[in-house]
Design a protein around this motif. Structure first.
Motif, PDB file in Angstrom:
ATOM      1  N   LEU A  49     -14.892   4.032  -1.881  1.00  0.00           N
ATOM      2  CA  LEU A  49     -14.150   3.590  -0.711  1.00  0.00           C
ATOM      3  C   LEU A  49     -12.796   3.001  -1.117  1.00  0.00           C
ATOM      4  O   LEU A  49     -11.774   3.273  -0.486  1.00  0.00           O
ATOM      5  N   GLU A  50     -12.787   2.228  -2.190  1.00  0.00           N
ATOM      6  CA  GLU A  50     -11.537   1.642  -2.674  1.00  0.00           C
ATOM      7  C   GLU A  50     -10.557   2.738  -3.102  1.00  0.00           C
ATOM      8  O   GLU A  50      -9.372   2.686  -2.781  1.00  0.00           O
ATOM      9  N   GLU A  86      -5.787   6.119  -1.870  1.00  0.00           N
ATOM     10  CA  GLU A  86      -5.211   7.446  -1.634  1.00  0.00           C
ATOM     11  C   GLU A  86      -4.588   7.513  -0.235  1.00  0.00           C
ATOM     12  O   GLU A  86      -3.475   8.010  -0.058  1.00  0.00           O
ATOM     13  N   GLU A  87      -5.306   7.004   0.768  1.00  0.00           N
ATOM     14  CA  GLU A  87      -4.775   6.975   2.135  1.00  0.00           C
ATOM     15  C   GLU A  87      -3.534   6.100   2.214  1.00  0.00           C
ATOM     16  O   GLU A  87      -2.584   6.427   2.924  1.00  0.00           O
ATOM     17  N   GLN A 119      -1.389   5.477  -0.203  1.00  0.00           N
ATOM     18  CA  GLN A 119      -0.292   6.197  -0.856  1.00  0.00           C
ATOM     19  C   GLN A 119       0.289   7.237   0.103  1.00  0.00           C
ATOM     20  O   GLN A 119       1.509   7.364   0.238  1.00  0.00           O
ATOM     21  N   ALA A 120      -0.572   7.977   0.797  1.00  0.00           N
ATOM     22  CA  ALA A 120      -0.119   8.980   1.763  1.00  0.00           C
ATOM     23  C   ALA A 120       0.639   8.313   2.911  1.00  0.00           C
ATOM     24  O   ALA A 120       1.676   8.816   3.364  1.00  0.00           O
ATOM     25  N   ALA A 121       0.137   7.180   3.385  1.00  0.00           N
ATOM     26  CA  ALA A 121       0.777   6.472   4.500  1.00  0.00           C
ATOM     27  C   ALA A 121       2.148   5.948   4.084  1.00  0.00           C
ATOM     28  O   ALA A 121       3.116   6.013   4.859  1.00  0.00           O
ATOM     29  N   THR A 122       2.261   5.444   2.858  1.00  0.00           N
ATOM     30  CA  THR A 122       3.542   4.921   2.364  1.00  0.00           C
ATOM     31  C   THR A 122       4.555   6.057   2.227  1.00  0.00           C
ATOM     32  O   THR A 122       5.708   5.928   2.647  1.00  0.00           O
ATOM     33  N   TRP A 123       4.120   7.170   1.648  1.00  0.00           N
ATOM     34  CA  TRP A 123       5.004   8.330   1.506  1.00  0.00           C
ATOM     35  C   TRP A 123       5.485   8.790   2.886  1.00  0.00           C
ATOM     36  O   TRP A 123       6.656   9.023   3.111  1.00  0.00           O
ATOM     37  N   TRP A 124       4.533   8.904   3.828  1.00  0.00           N
ATOM     38  CA  TRP A 124       4.847   9.365   5.180  1.00  0.00           C
ATOM     39  C   TRP A 124       5.839   8.415   5.852  1.00  0.00           C
ATOM     40  O   TRP A 124       6.805   8.856   6.476  1.00  0.00           O
ATOM     41  N   ALA A 125       5.606   7.108   5.747  1.00  0.00           N
ATOM     42  CA  ALA A 125       6.487   6.116   6.386  1.00  0.00           C
ATOM     43  C   ALA A 125       7.912   6.241   5.839  1.00  0.00           C
ATOM     44  O   ALA A 125       8.884   6.165   6.600  1.00  0.00           O
ATOM     45  N   ARG A 151      -1.992   2.502   7.409  1.00  0.00           N
ATOM     46  CA  ARG A 151      -2.913   3.651   7.387  1.00  0.00           C
ATOM     47  C   ARG A 151      -3.250   4.095   8.804  1.00  0.00           C
ATOM     48  O   ARG A 151      -3.276   5.292   9.096  1.00  0.00           O
ATOM     49  N   SER A 152      -3.474   3.136   9.696  1.00  0.00           N
ATOM     50  CA  SER A 152      -3.803   3.468  11.093  1.00  0.00           C
ATOM     51  C   SER A 152      -2.638   4.192  11.759  1.00  0.00           C
ATOM     52  O   SER A 152      -2.832   5.188  12.466  1.00  0.00           O
TER      53      SER A 152
END
Length: 165
Positions: A60-61, A66-67, A69-75, A95-96
């Protein structure tokens, strides 16, 4: 001679243990002892479960990282402002926001009939809502409801420091 109540069981883990089966009906004790023999003893079962819990926590951690990292890249990619709120809510809010925005794009634009220009207006509204708690509260919302949810956001959900509104 009555049916025995204490059974010595050789467990699947190769440990042997005595089990008091007096609470079971006499005609079901042998079958239950056989069933126990196919299982690990209580100590091994607990150890395995704790190991599984630790493995699940590590998984889970890693998934959250990973989520994140994806959220930061997307933002960064879509010029989304940093969120405001308590420190413990910021990553969850990011993330949300990422998950809801990407799901809404898929539903409304990629699979729906919303045009890119209209989507850009929705993105602009999303940039204005920078309270992490608002995005966390919307995490289970239907992606297609995003335009209406953004329209319902109040000034309390927007930072006065946010240049996007």
């Amino acid at each position: 001679m009555p049916v025995k109540t204490v059974w010595t069981v050789e467990h699947a883990c190769s440990h042997s243990a005595d089990h008091d089966l007096s609470t079971r009906p006499a005609d079901r004790r042998a079958g239950y002892a056989r069933w126990l023999a196919g299982r690990d003893c209580t100590d091994c079962w607990r150890a395995q479960r704790e190991s599984d819990d630790a493995g699940r926590a590590a998984w889970l951690e890693a998934k959250r990282a990973e989520e994140q990292q994806a959220a930061t890249w997307w933002a960064n990619q879509f010029r989304m402002p940093p969120l405001s709120g308590p420190e413990r809510a910021l990553a969850w809010g990011e993330r949300s926001r990422h998950q809801l925005m990407t799901a809404a794009y898929r539903v409304l634009v990629a699979e729906g009939n919303l045009g890119e220009n209209t989507w850009e207006e929705i993105e602009e509204q999303a940039r204005a809502v920078d309270r992490a708690g608002w995005w966390i509260d919307q995490r289970d919302a239907a992606p297609g409801d995003l335009p209406e949810l953004l329209a319902a956001a109040t000034d309390a959900d927007r930072s006065t420091e946010n240049p996007h509104h």
